[in-house]
Design a protein around this motif. Sequence first.
Motif, mmCIF file in Angstrom:
data_model
loop_
_atom_site.group_PDB
_atom_site.id
_atom_site.type_symbol
_atom_site.label_atom_id
_atom_site.label_comp_id
_atom_site.label_asym_id
_atom_site.label_seq_id
_atom_site.Cartn_x
_atom_site.Cartn_y
_atom_site.Cartn_z
ATOM 1 N N GLU A 59 0.833 -1.205 0.000
ATOM 2 C CA GLU A 59 0.000 0.000 0.000
ATOM 3 C C GLU A 59 0.867 1.255 0.000
ATOM 4 O O GLU A 59 0.579 2.225 -0.711
ATOM 5 C CB GLU A 59 -0.915 -0.009 1.227
ATOM 6 C CG GLU A 59 -1.831 1.210 1.352
ATOM 7 C CD GLU A 59 -2.823 1.326 0.203
ATOM 8 O OE1 GLU A 59 -3.400 2.416 0.060
ATOM 9 O OE2 GLU A 59 -3.018 0.346 -0.535
ATOM 10 N N ASN A 60 1.952 1.230 0.801
ATOM 11 C CA ASN A 60 2.870 2.373 0.799
ATOM 12 C C ASN A 60 3.511 2.550 -0.569
ATOM 13 O O ASN A 60 3.680 3.685 -1.048
ATOM 14 C CB ASN A 60 3.949 2.174 1.866
ATOM 15 C CG ASN A 60 3.393 2.291 3.275
ATOM 16 O OD1 ASN A 60 2.362 2.917 3.500
ATOM 17 N ND2 ASN A 60 4.058 1.669 4.232
ATOM 18 N N ARG A 62 2.203 1.649 -3.423
ATOM 19 C CA ARG A 62 1.169 2.144 -4.340
ATOM 20 C C ARG A 62 0.993 3.657 -4.187
ATOM 21 O O ARG A 62 0.924 4.397 -5.190
ATOM 22 C CB ARG A 62 -0.153 1.434 -4.074
ATOM 23 C CG ARG A 62 -1.263 1.803 -5.052
ATOM 24 C CD ARG A 62 -2.607 1.278 -4.573
ATOM 25 N NE ARG A 62 -3.041 1.957 -3.369
ATOM 26 C CZ ARG A 62 -3.581 3.187 -3.355
ATOM 27 N NH1 ARG A 62 -3.744 3.861 -4.480
ATOM 28 N NH2 ARG A 62 -3.949 3.735 -2.218
ATOM 29 N N LYS A 63 0.940 4.135 -2.934
ATOM 30 C CA LYS A 63 0.765 5.569 -2.703
ATOM 31 C C LYS A 63 1.969 6.357 -3.198
ATOM 32 O O LYS A 63 1.813 7.424 -3.804
ATOM 33 C CB LYS A 63 0.546 5.829 -1.206
ATOM 34 C CG LYS A 63 -0.786 5.329 -0.685
ATOM 35 C CD LYS A 63 -0.928 5.618 0.794
ATOM 36 C CE LYS A 63 -2.284 5.125 1.324
ATOM 37 N NZ LYS A 63 -2.414 5.383 2.775
#
Length: 206
Positions: A59-60, A62-63
């Motif tokens: 998720e990190n 992706r951001k």
Amino acid sequence: MTDPDLHKNDPENPAQASEPVVSKPYIMPDDPETGSAEALAKEAADARDKMLRTLAEMENLRKRTAREVADARIYGITGFARDVLDIADNLQRALDAVPAETRANADPGLKALIEGVELTERSLLNTLEKNGVKKFDPTGQKFDPNFQQAMYEVPDASVPSGTVVQVVQAGFMIGERVLRPALVGVSKGGAKPAPAANNDQPNNAA
């Protein structure tokens, strides 16, 4: 007479041969026995922890990737836009070179030329704005070194000291960054400026 050691060393009588005694490994109280329900639960908890860590890292990533893509989309044309500003400056200089009286009394041919230059300048600025590059004119604002570059001081007691009273060259923003600071003249000798409100960004000029 029978030798008592004969039976002890007789290879055909393995029952009487001494066998090594192997002790079971000691199991620590906190280390559950392999295959037990407690061991399986511990393995499941470890697997779940690793999965959650992996999901958080993904998720990190992706951001971070989304931010980099957005920045590349906005600021990827910085060098090109800075070069194009020279064209906008030359168009503005061409218009400023025509005195107001000459423009008012110009013949139809000269008026058409002036209007064509003005139209070209507007079209160029609109194209830049569509791509995130905006012109700003800080006239009347408190001088801010983050957005303006002071070229000289102008004695003017009618406005607070440190006010932008002349703009030599307009500034441009790209996204949230300064593409080019405005070159300005700043007032000197006036009243003290009032406490500044939150003025993080310059006012955009059409």
